[in-house]
Design a protein around this motif. Structure first.
Motif, PDB file in Angstrom:
ATOM      1  N   LEU A 186     -10.764  -2.926 -18.378  1.00  0.00           N
ATOM      2  CA  LEU A 186     -10.891  -3.061 -16.914  1.00  0.00           C
ATOM      3  C   LEU A 186     -12.188  -2.416 -16.419  1.00  0.00           C
ATOM      4  O   LEU A 186     -12.726  -1.504 -17.053  1.00  0.00           O
ATOM      5  N   SER A 187     -12.636  -2.865 -15.262  1.00  0.00           N
ATOM      6  CA  SER A 187     -13.793  -2.226 -14.619  1.00  0.00           C
ATOM      7  C   SER A 187     -13.369  -0.872 -14.039  1.00  0.00           C
ATOM      8  O   SER A 187     -12.168  -0.577 -13.921  1.00  0.00           O
ATOM      9  N   GLY A 188     -14.368  -0.073 -13.632  1.00  0.00           N
ATOM     10  CA  GLY A 188     -14.066   1.246 -13.057  1.00  0.00           C
ATOM     11  C   GLY A 188     -13.178   1.144 -11.827  1.00  0.00           C
ATOM     12  O   GLY A 188     -12.197   1.871 -11.681  1.00  0.00           O
ATOM     13  N   GLY A 189     -13.514   0.218 -10.935  1.00  0.00           N
ATOM     14  CA  GLY A 189     -12.733   0.067  -9.703  1.00  0.00           C
ATOM     15  C   GLY A 189     -11.326  -0.441  -9.979  1.00  0.00           C
ATOM     16  O   GLY A 189     -10.370  -0.068  -9.306  1.00  0.00           O
ATOM     17  N   GLU A 190     -11.204  -1.301 -11.001  1.00  0.00           N
ATOM     18  CA  GLU A 190      -9.863  -1.781 -11.382  1.00  0.00           C
ATOM     19  C   GLU A 190      -9.034  -0.623 -11.940  1.00  0.00           C
ATOM     20  O   GLU A 190      -7.850  -0.474 -11.618  1.00  0.00           O
ATOM     21  N   ARG A 191      -9.671   0.219 -12.739  1.00  0.00           N
ATOM     22  CA  ARG A 191      -8.932   1.395 -13.272  1.00  0.00           C
ATOM     23  C   ARG A 191      -8.498   2.305 -12.131  1.00  0.00           C
ATOM     24  O   ARG A 191      -7.391   2.832 -12.129  1.00  0.00           O
ATOM     25  N   GLN A 192      -9.401   2.494 -11.175  1.00  0.00           N
ATOM     26  CA  GLN A 192      -9.036   3.359 -10.051  1.00  0.00           C
ATOM     27  C   GLN A 192      -7.820   2.781  -9.325  1.00  0.00           C
ATOM     28  O   GLN A 192      -6.898   3.503  -8.950  1.00  0.00           O
ATOM     29  N   ARG A 193      -7.785   1.460  -9.194  1.00  0.00           N
ATOM     30  CA  ARG A 193      -6.654   0.844  -8.481  1.00  0.00           C
ATOM     31  C   ARG A 193      -5.373   0.910  -9.310  1.00  0.00           C
ATOM     32  O   ARG A 193      -4.280   1.017  -8.760  1.00  0.00           O
ATOM     33  N   VAL A 194      -5.500   0.900 -10.655  1.00  0.00           N
ATOM     34  CA  VAL A 194      -4.298   1.105 -11.486  1.00  0.00           C
ATOM     35  C   VAL A 194      -3.761   2.526 -11.252  1.00  0.00           C
ATOM     36  O   VAL A 194      -2.553   2.737 -11.127  1.00  0.00           O
ATOM     37  N   SER A 195      -4.666   3.496 -11.159  1.00  0.00           N
ATOM     38  CA  SER A 195      -4.190   4.871 -10.955  1.00  0.00           C
ATOM     39  C   SER A 195      -3.517   5.002  -9.583  1.00  0.00           C
ATOM     40  O   SER A 195      -2.561   5.762  -9.417  1.00  0.00           O
ATOM     41  N   ILE A 196      -3.997   4.244  -8.607  1.00  0.00           N
ATOM     42  CA  ILE A 196      -3.357   4.268  -7.276  1.00  0.00           C
ATOM     43  C   ILE A 196      -1.993   3.559  -7.340  1.00  0.00           C
ATOM     44  O   ILE A 196      -1.000   4.046  -6.787  1.00  0.00           O
ATOM     45  N   ALA A 197      -1.949   2.445  -8.069  1.00  0.00           N
ATOM     46  CA  ALA A 197      -0.666   1.736  -8.224  1.00  0.00           C
ATOM     47  C   ALA A 197       0.366   2.636  -8.906  1.00  0.00           C
ATOM     48  O   ALA A 197       1.540   2.650  -8.538  1.00  0.00           O
ATOM     49  N   ARG A 198      -0.073   3.406  -9.897  1.00  0.00           N
ATOM     50  CA  ARG A 198       0.847   4.321 -10.598  1.00  0.00           C
ATOM     51  C   ARG A 198       1.419   5.354  -9.622  1.00  0.00           C
ATOM     52  O   ARG A 198       2.618   5.663  -9.661  1.00  0.00           O
ATOM     53  N   ALA A 199       0.552   5.886  -8.761  1.00  0.00           N
ATOM     54  CA  ALA A 199       1.029   6.892  -7.798  1.00  0.00           C
ATOM     55  C   ALA A 199       2.011   6.274  -6.805  1.00  0.00           C
ATOM     56  O   ALA A 199       3.053   6.870  -6.491  1.00  0.00           O
ATOM     57  N   ILE A 200       1.704   5.081  -6.339  1.00  0.00           N
ATOM     58  CA  ILE A 200       2.602   4.421  -5.367  1.00  0.00           C
ATOM     59  C   ILE A 200       3.942   4.093  -6.019  1.00  0.00           C
ATOM     60  O   ILE A 200       5.007   4.268  -5.428  1.00  0.00           O
ATOM     61  N   PHE A 201       3.867   3.640  -7.263  1.00  0.00           N
ATOM     62  CA  PHE A 201       5.074   3.273  -8.019  1.00  0.00           C
ATOM     63  C   PHE A 201       6.035   4.455  -8.105  1.00  0.00           C
ATOM     64  O   PHE A 201       7.249   4.289  -8.055  1.00  0.00           O
ATOM     65  N   LYS A 202       5.486   5.652  -8.202  1.00  0.00           N
ATOM     66  CA  LYS A 202       6.325   6.838  -8.435  1.00  0.00           C
ATOM     67  C   LYS A 202       7.162   7.228  -7.205  1.00  0.00           C
ATOM     68  O   LYS A 202       8.174   7.903  -7.336  1.00  0.00           O
ATOM     69  N   GLN A 203       6.725   6.810  -6.010  1.00  0.00           N
ATOM     70  CA  GLN A 203       7.417   7.183  -4.765  1.00  0.00           C
ATOM     71  C   GLN A 203       7.652   8.695  -4.693  1.00  0.00           C
ATOM     72  O   GLN A 203       8.769   9.175  -4.444  1.00  0.00           O
ATOM     73  N   ALA A 204       6.575   9.428  -4.945  1.00  0.00           N
ATOM     74  CA  ALA A 204       6.656  10.893  -5.000  1.00  0.00           C
ATOM     75  C   ALA A 204       6.694  11.494  -3.596  1.00  0.00           C
ATOM     76  O   ALA A 204       6.301  10.851  -2.623  1.00  0.00           O
ATOM     77  N   ARG A 205       7.130  12.746  -3.535  1.00  0.00           N
ATOM     78  CA  ARG A 205       7.166  13.415  -2.235  1.00  0.00           C
ATOM     79  C   ARG A 205       5.819  14.052  -1.890  1.00  0.00           C
ATOM     80  O   ARG A 205       5.530  14.342  -0.733  1.00  0.00           O
ATOM     81  N   ILE A 206       5.001  14.275  -2.931  1.00  0.00           N
ATOM     82  CA  ILE A 206       3.649  14.810  -2.706  1.00  0.00           C
ATOM     83  C   ILE A 206       2.677  13.923  -3.478  1.00  0.00           C
ATOM     84  O   ILE A 206       2.906  13.623  -4.654  1.00  0.00           O
ATOM     85  N   ILE A 207       1.589  13.539  -2.807  1.00  0.00           N
ATOM     86  CA  ILE A 207       0.549  12.766  -3.487  1.00  0.00           C
ATOM     87  C   ILE A 207      -0.771  13.521  -3.372  1.00  0.00           C
ATOM     88  O   ILE A 207      -1.210  13.866  -2.267  1.00  0.00           O
ATOM     89  N   PHE A 208      -1.377  13.821  -4.520  1.00  0.00           N
ATOM     90  CA  PHE A 208      -2.720  14.382  -4.554  1.00  0.00           C
ATOM     91  C   PHE A 208      -3.654  13.253  -4.987  1.00  0.00           C
ATOM     92  O   PHE A 208      -3.438  12.653  -6.051  1.00  0.00           O
ATOM     93  N   ALA A 209      -4.645  12.960  -4.157  1.00  0.00           N
ATOM     94  CA  ALA A 209      -5.560  11.866  -4.481  1.00  0.00           C
ATOM     95  C   ALA A 209      -6.981  12.420  -4.513  1.00  0.00           C
ATOM     96  O   ALA A 209      -7.494  12.896  -3.499  1.00  0.00           O
ATOM     97  N   ASP A 210      -7.573  12.403  -5.703  1.00  0.00           N
ATOM     98  CA  ASP A 210      -8.897  13.003  -5.886  1.00  0.00           C
ATOM     99  C   ASP A 210      -9.954  11.891  -5.842  1.00  0.00           C
ATOM    100  O   ASP A 210     -10.117  11.142  -6.793  1.00  0.00           O
TER     101      ASP A 210
END
Ligand SMILES: Nc1ncnc2c1ncn2[C@@H]1O[C@H](COP(=O)(O)OP(=O)(O)OP(=O)(O)O)[C@@H](O)[C@H]1O
Ligand SMILES: [Mg+2]
Length: 210
Positions: free
Chosen positions: A139-163
Motif C-alpha cells: 500500500l501507499s503511505g496514505g493508504e497505510r495511514q487510512r488502514v491505521s485509522i480504520a483499525r482505530a475506528i473498528f475497535k470502538q475504543a473509549r479513548i483514541i490517541f491519534a498521532d
C-alpha cells in the motif's frame, strides 16, 4: 473517559523531553496537541497511552493513577479502552489489511481470516473499499495511514490517541479523517490528536501547545 496529566516529566539520557506538562481532557471531548517538530507530541501521547513510563508526575484516567498499574493491568487497560493511531502507522507489513484491522480487538476474526462486514464497513469509511485482502507492504503511505485509522475506528475504543493522523493524506482524505475522528467523539470517545494541521486542531474542543 477523562484523562488528566499532572506535571508529567520525562527524562531520557539526561535530557528533558517533557518538562512539567499538565493537561486535562474531560470525557467525550477532543484536544489537539500542537507544537513544532521535536517538541514532544508523540512522546506525550505515548506517555498518556501508557506505552512509555514517565519519570515523574501523575496520569489519571477517570481519577485512577494509571502510572501505578502493573504491566499486566496496563496491557489490559489498553486492550479494553484504547485505540492508537501511530505516526508511523504501527501496521504489520507482511499481513493483510483485514488482519491489521482485527489484530488488536478481534483475535477470533484475525485467526479466521474471514474479515466480515464490520471490517468492510471500516474500510468503506476510510475510502478503501474491497481492500481487506491486500498486503499492507504493497500500500501507499496514505493508504497505510487510512488502514491505521480504520483499525482505530473498528475497535470502538473509549479513548483514541491519534498521532498526526492526516500527515500523509490529500485534502479530501484529510477532511474525511477529521469527520471520522469527530464522529468517534460524538459516539462518546475521548480523542487526543497530535497534529501540525491547523484545520484539524481548530475542529477540536481544545488546543494544547507544547
Ligand atoms: N526513545 C527516545 N530516546 C531519546 N530521545 C527521544 C526518544 N523518543 C523521543 N526522543 C526525543 O524527544 C524529542 C521529542 O520527540 P517527539 O517524537 O515526541 O516529537 P514530536 O513533537 O512528535 O515531533 P514531530 O512533529 O516531528 O513528530 C525529540 O527531540 C526526540 O529526539
Ligand atoms: Mg511526532
Amino acid at each position: 473517559m477523562q484523562i488528566t496529566a499532572h506535571n508529567i516529566h520525562l527524562t531520557i539520557d539526561g535530557r528533558d523531553i517533557l518538562n512539567k506538562v499538565s493537561v486535562d481532557v474531560p470525557s467525550g471531548t477532543s484536544v489537539a496537541i500542537t507544537g513544532p517538530s521535536g517538541s514532544g507530541k508523540t512522546t506525550l501521547l505515548n506517555c498518556l497511552g501508557l506505552l512509555l513510563p514517565v519519570t515523574q508526575g501523575q496520569i489519571l484516567i477517570d481519577g485512577v493513577d494509571v502510572t501505578k498499574l502493573s504491566v499486566a493491568r496496563k496491557r489490559q487497560f489498553w486492550r479494553d479502552n484504547v485505540a492508537f493511531i501511530f505516526q508511523d502507522y504501527g501496521l504489520v507489513p507482511d499481513e493483510s489489511v483485514g488482519f491489521n484491522i482485527c489484530m488488536e480487538s478481534a483475535p477470533i476474526l484475525r485467526r479466521r481470516k474471514g474479515w466480515g462486514t464490520r471490517v468492510d464497513e471500516a474500510l468503506v469509511k476510510v475510502g478503501l473499499v474491497g481492500r481487506s485482502a491486500d498486503q499492507v507492504a504493497k500500500l501507499s503511505g496514505g493508504e497505510r495511514q487510512r488502514v491505521s485509522i480504520a483499525r482505530a475506528i473498528f475497535k470502538q475504543a473509549r479513548i483514541i490517541f491519534a498521532d498526526e493522523p492526516t500527515a500523509s493524506l490529500d485534502a479530501v482524505n484529510r477532511q474525511n479523517v477529521h469527520d471520522l475522528l469527530l464522529g468517534e467523539q460524538e459516539r462518546g470517545a475521548t480523542v487526543m490528536i497530535s497534529t501540525h494541521d491547523d484545520h484539524l486542531a481548530a475542529a477540536c474542543d481544545e488546543v494544547a501547545r507544547l
